[in-house]
Scaffold this active site. Structure first.
Site, PDB file in Angstrom:
ATOM      1  N   CYS A  57       0.827  -1.199   0.000  1.00 25.11           N
ATOM      2  CA  CYS A  57       0.000   0.000   0.000  1.00 25.11           C
ATOM      3  C   CYS A  57       0.868   1.258   0.000  1.00 25.11           C
ATOM      4  O   CYS A  57       2.093   1.187   0.052  1.00 25.11           O
ATOM      5  CB  CYS A  57      -0.911  -0.003   1.222  1.00 25.11           C
ATOM      6  SG  CYS A  57       0.001   0.128   2.772  1.00 25.11           S
ATOM      7  N   ALA A  60       3.190   1.515   2.869  1.00 27.42           N
ATOM      8  CA  ALA A  60       4.354   0.629   2.714  1.00 27.42           C
ATOM      9  C   ALA A  60       5.418   1.314   1.859  1.00 27.42           C
ATOM     10  O   ALA A  60       6.615   1.245   2.157  1.00 27.42           O
ATOM     11  CB  ALA A  60       3.932  -0.690   2.078  1.00 27.42           C
ATOM     12  N   ARG A  91      11.802  -5.495   5.947  1.00 27.00           N
ATOM     13  CA  ARG A  91      12.340  -5.254   4.607  1.00 27.00           C
ATOM     14  C   ARG A  91      13.834  -5.518   4.476  1.00 27.00           C
ATOM     15  O   ARG A  91      14.375  -5.492   3.397  1.00 27.00           O
ATOM     16  CB  ARG A  91      12.010  -3.829   4.157  1.00 27.00           C
ATOM     17  CG  ARG A  91      12.497  -3.535   2.732  1.00 27.00           C
ATOM     18  CD  ARG A  91      11.687  -2.475   2.099  1.00 27.00           C
ATOM     19  NE  ARG A  91      12.271  -1.858   0.932  1.00 27.00           N
ATOM     20  CZ  ARG A  91      13.057  -0.795   0.975  1.00 27.00           C
ATOM     21  NH1 ARG A  91      13.421  -0.246   2.122  1.00 27.00           N
ATOM     22  NH2 ARG A  91      13.503  -0.266  -0.139  1.00 27.00           N
ATOM     23  N   HIS A 189       6.018   6.202  -2.543  1.00 30.35           N
ATOM     24  CA  HIS A 189       7.371   6.660  -2.885  1.00 30.35           C
ATOM     25  C   HIS A 189       7.337   8.150  -3.213  1.00 30.35           C
ATOM     26  O   HIS A 189       8.195   8.912  -2.765  1.00 30.35           O
ATOM     27  CB  HIS A 189       7.917   5.941  -4.133  1.00 30.35           C
ATOM     28  CG  HIS A 189       7.935   4.446  -4.042  1.00 30.35           C
ATOM     29  ND1 HIS A 189       7.790   3.651  -5.141  1.00 30.35           N
ATOM     30  CD2 HIS A 189       8.091   3.610  -2.991  1.00 30.35           C
ATOM     31  CE1 HIS A 189       7.859   2.384  -4.780  1.00 30.35           C
ATOM     32  NE2 HIS A 189       8.034   2.330  -3.476  1.00 30.35           N
TER      33      HIS A 189
HETATM   34 FE1  CFM Z   1      12.748  -0.256  -6.232  1.00 33.13          FE
HETATM   35 FE2  CFM Z   1      12.041  -2.593  -6.380  1.00 33.13          FE
HETATM   36 FE3  CFM Z   1      10.771  -0.789  -4.814  1.00 33.13          FE
HETATM   37 FE4  CFM Z   1      13.290  -1.618  -4.233  1.00 33.13          FE
HETATM   38 FE5  CFM Z   1      12.311  -3.505  -2.479  1.00 33.13          FE
HETATM   39 FE6  CFM Z   1      11.106  -4.463  -4.659  1.00 33.13          FE
HETATM   40 FE7  CFM Z   1       9.806  -2.691  -3.153  1.00 33.13          FE
HETATM   41 MO1  CFM Z   1      10.291  -5.074  -2.312  1.00 33.13          MO
HETATM   42  S1  CFM Z   1      14.028  -2.034  -6.136  1.00 33.13           S
HETATM   43  S2  CFM Z   1      12.391   0.294  -4.167  1.00 33.13           S
HETATM   44  S3  CFM Z   1      14.199  -2.440  -2.440  1.00 33.13           S
HETATM   45  S4  CFM Z   1      10.820  -0.992  -6.911  1.00 33.13           S
HETATM   46  S5  CFM Z   1      12.293  -5.428  -3.204  1.00 33.13           S
HETATM   47  S6  CFM Z   1      11.600  -4.613  -6.855  1.00 33.13           S
HETATM   48  S7  CFM Z   1       9.097  -4.373  -4.086  1.00 33.13           S
HETATM   49  S8  CFM Z   1      10.654  -3.059  -1.302  1.00 33.13           S
HETATM   50  S9  CFM Z   1       8.989  -0.724  -3.550  1.00 33.13           S
HETATM   51  C1  HCA Z   2       6.529  -3.859   0.515  1.00 32.80           C
HETATM   52  C2  HCA Z   2       7.886  -4.350   0.952  1.00 32.80           C
HETATM   53  C3  HCA Z   2       8.397  -5.538   0.213  1.00 32.80           C
HETATM   54  C4  HCA Z   2       7.598  -6.780   0.520  1.00 32.80           C
HETATM   55  C5  HCA Z   2       8.336  -8.027   0.210  1.00 32.80           C
HETATM   56  C6  HCA Z   2       7.585  -9.255  -0.134  1.00 32.80           C
HETATM   57  C7  HCA Z   2       9.868  -5.750   0.596  1.00 32.80           C
HETATM   58  O1  HCA Z   2       6.106  -4.086  -0.618  1.00 32.80           O
HETATM   59  O2  HCA Z   2       5.882  -3.237   1.298  1.00 32.80           O
HETATM   60  O3  HCA Z   2       6.439  -9.223  -0.578  1.00 32.80           O
HETATM   61  O4  HCA Z   2       8.228 -10.305   0.003  1.00 32.80           O
HETATM   62  O5  HCA Z   2      10.697  -5.824  -0.270  1.00 32.80           O
HETATM   63  O6  HCA Z   2      10.147  -5.873   1.783  1.00 32.80           O
HETATM   64  O7  HCA Z   2       8.349  -5.281  -1.181  1.00 32.80           O
END
Ligand code: CFM
Ligand code: HCA
Length: 533
Positions: A57, A60, A91, A189
């Site tokens: 969400c 998150a 995370r 973000h």
């Molecule tokens: Fe970029 Fe990602 Fe994301 Fe990420 Fe992550 Fe991710 Fe994420 Mo999980 S590189 S920041 S560090 S888009 S693993 S593929 S989903 S937290 S919002």
């Molecule tokens: C997020 C965080 C997450 C979840 C990881 C997962 C992460 O989306 O809020 O589903 O295993 O990287 O910690 O993407």
């Protein structure tokens, strides 16, 4: 299986949906076909209600992803306790203090809203929480992140932050990142980044080195950022800030002083690159530190940007040394992994980045998708130069871009040629689909049903995804590797990280466990009931 067969099987899978769902989902799935004129994917739209998505969400994305890794900011989740609790330490963005610095990464602070607060308002509780936090921790920065109910009842967290800032003389930032906002964590973000650029970046002053840069979109999962920094420092870069892995508000305040921004995760942060370009004139370049060849290319691109011969030579020296250190190990693991196939489904950039590392060990990606990528993450983005409207713009005869040049040459007339900074070569982005083979499936917002079905169709040897869907793959007897958390392993970035990844994949592929387990539902009925008469 050829592309036509795969297309048919994909259609059959989607046709099982009710008509309205079919209509929605069909545009989110593409079978790569390089003969097709254009391949457009639908992305960044709402998940159909009722579908089990892997998305997170807005809260998150804001609190967990972008702000979470900042060690010196004390984050208070304003909302019911579950939101704070379930985002507590999940995370794996690692942090390490320098000297006697403060590190709040292991804490989880929440206002723990109850029914009474929902009825009468939660501001009082928030002020109390801030007061307690200041008394206990003496932080320099507090960040308040609100979750769904707060938006619905209308607590004025901005006013509370302004009050606290005055009362305690520290920086207090409010983030209205209620989970329901937008369609995924991507909206979060934006909320986090917009505030950091408005209130943090640009407030510091420190002397920077000759080759200084910010690394944007590197979150130090499993220590990735440390590995990248180790190599960059060997070459001689001054890393002013990392946004935000193992980062601090203090370092970010100086980000505007660096010479260049390099962008690792395109999805979560490309607009900071753009905003810093507008506000401070910084160029940014897209890099990929995942994979041996991509790491080497990224280092070469950065050195080429500065264009200094010593730096370019030093870069080649470091690349050669690093690669020679890992080549035996990579060769060993490549022999084990060669010829296998993988399916990748992650958030917004890793499903692209990890294809390069998998290629390094001889593994082909047969399915890839993002939870919340936008169309440019899939299809790429070409930056078309815009020349500000003035008298001259009508007279442009042609624009020439020299390969690898940092400038466009714009011919206003044969006699008048001007040079503009070439943002095309700097920050256009190829997107994920271009590099994939024909017949591979590209899928947006993959859900549980589709995962099960596509695993059956493609039979990949490896399924790289996250905690929410890895069990589907386990149940299908397919080795799973978490690409969000790295299953407690890592780092996977850079040269040494590539060996860790290759080792983990080789281990997963060779473990006999997948063949030893017969799931209970294959042996006995899972539901018991009595027939009503
Ligand atoms: Fe970029 Fe990602 Fe994301 Fe990420 Fe992550 Fe991710 Fe994420 Mo999980 S590189 S920041 S560090 S888009 S693993 S593929 S989903 S937290 S919002
Ligand atoms: C997020 C965080 C997450 C979840 C990881 C997962 C992460 O989306 O809020 O589903 O295993 O990287 O910690 O993407």
């Amino acid at each position: 299986m050829n592309a036509v067969d795969i297309k048919q099987k994909v259609s059959k899978t989607l046709e099982q949906y009710p008509a309205a769902v079919f209509k929605n989902r069909k545009d989110h799935v593409i079978v790569k076909d390089s003969e097709a004129d254009v391949q457009i994917i639908t992305a960044n739209t709402r998940t159909v209600p009722g579908i089990i998505t892997n998305r997170g969400c807005c809260y998150a994305g804001c609190k967990g992803v972008v702000l979470g890794p900042l060690r010196d900011a004390l984050i208070i989740t304003h909302g019911p306790i579950g939101c704070g609790y379930y985002s507590w330490g999940t995370r794996r963005h690692k942090g390490r203090i320098d000297g006697d610095e403060k590190n709040y990464l292991s804490y989880c602070l929440s206002t723990d809203l109850q029914e009474g607060d929902i009825v009468f308002g939660g501001d009082k509780k928030l002020k109390q929480a801030i007061t307690e936090a200041v008394e206990i921790f003496h932080p320099e920065t507090i960040m308040i992140c609100s979750t769904c109910p707060v938006g619905l009842i209308g607590d004025d967290i901005n006013a509370d932050a302004a009050w606290a800032q005055k009362e305690f003389g520290i920086k207090v930032l409010a983030f209205s990142c209620e989970g329901y906002k937008g369609v995924s964590q991507s909206g979060g973000h934006h909320i986090a980044n917009n505030s950091l650029i408005k209130h943090v970046i640009g407030t510091g002053e420190r002397a920077v080195g000759k080759y200084s840069l910010n690394i944007l979109g590197e979150y130090n999962i499993g220590g990735d950022g440390w590995e990248v920094e180790r190599i960059m420092k060997r070459i001689g870069y001054d890393i002013v800030s990392v946004m935000t892995g193992n980062g601090t508000v203090r370092d970010l305040s100086n980000a505007h002083l660096a010479h260049l921004n390099v962008v690792q995760c395109h999805r979560s942060i490309n607009y900071i690159g753009e905003m810093m370009n507008t506000k401070y004139g910084h160029d940014w370049i897209k890099v990929n530190f995942i994979g041996v060849q991509s790491m080497a290319k990224s280092l070469r691109d950065i050195a080429a940007y500065f264009g200094d011969k010593d730096l370019i030579d030093r870069t080649e020296e470091v690349i050669a040394e690093e690669i020679s250190e890992i080549s035996d190990a990579m060769e060993y693991f490549r022999n084990i992994c060669q010829g296998k196939t993988a399916a990748l489904f992650v958030g917004g950039s890793r499903a692209h980045h990890y294809q390069m590392l998998l290629k390094d060990i001889g593994v082909e990606t047969v399915l890839a998708g993002y939870e919340f990528g936008h169309r440019d993450d899939y299809e790429g983005r070409e930056v078309i130069p815009t020349i500000k409207a003035d008298g001259d713009s009508k007279n442009i005869e042609s624009i020439e871009v020299e390969p690898d040049s940092k400038y466009y040459r714009v011919f206003l007339s044969p006699e008048r040629v001007i040079e503009l900074k070439n943002t095309i070569n700097l920050n256009d982005y190829p997107g994920m689909m271009k590099g994939m083979s024909d017949g591979s499936i590209v899928i947006d917002d993959l859900n549980h049903y589709e995962t099960e079905e596509f695993l059956k169709i493609l039979k990949p040897d490896i399924f790289c995804s996250g905690i929410k869907d890895k069990y589907i793959s386990h149940k299908a007897g397919v080795f799973s590797k978490q690409l969000h958390s790295y299953d407690y392993s890592g780092p996977y970035a850079g040269f040494k990280g590539a060996v860790n990844f290759a080792r983990d994949i080789a281990m997963g592929l060779t473990t006999p466990s997948w063949k030893l387990i017969t799931p209970p539902w294959k042996k006995e009925p899972m539901l018991e009931g009595t027939m009503a008469v």
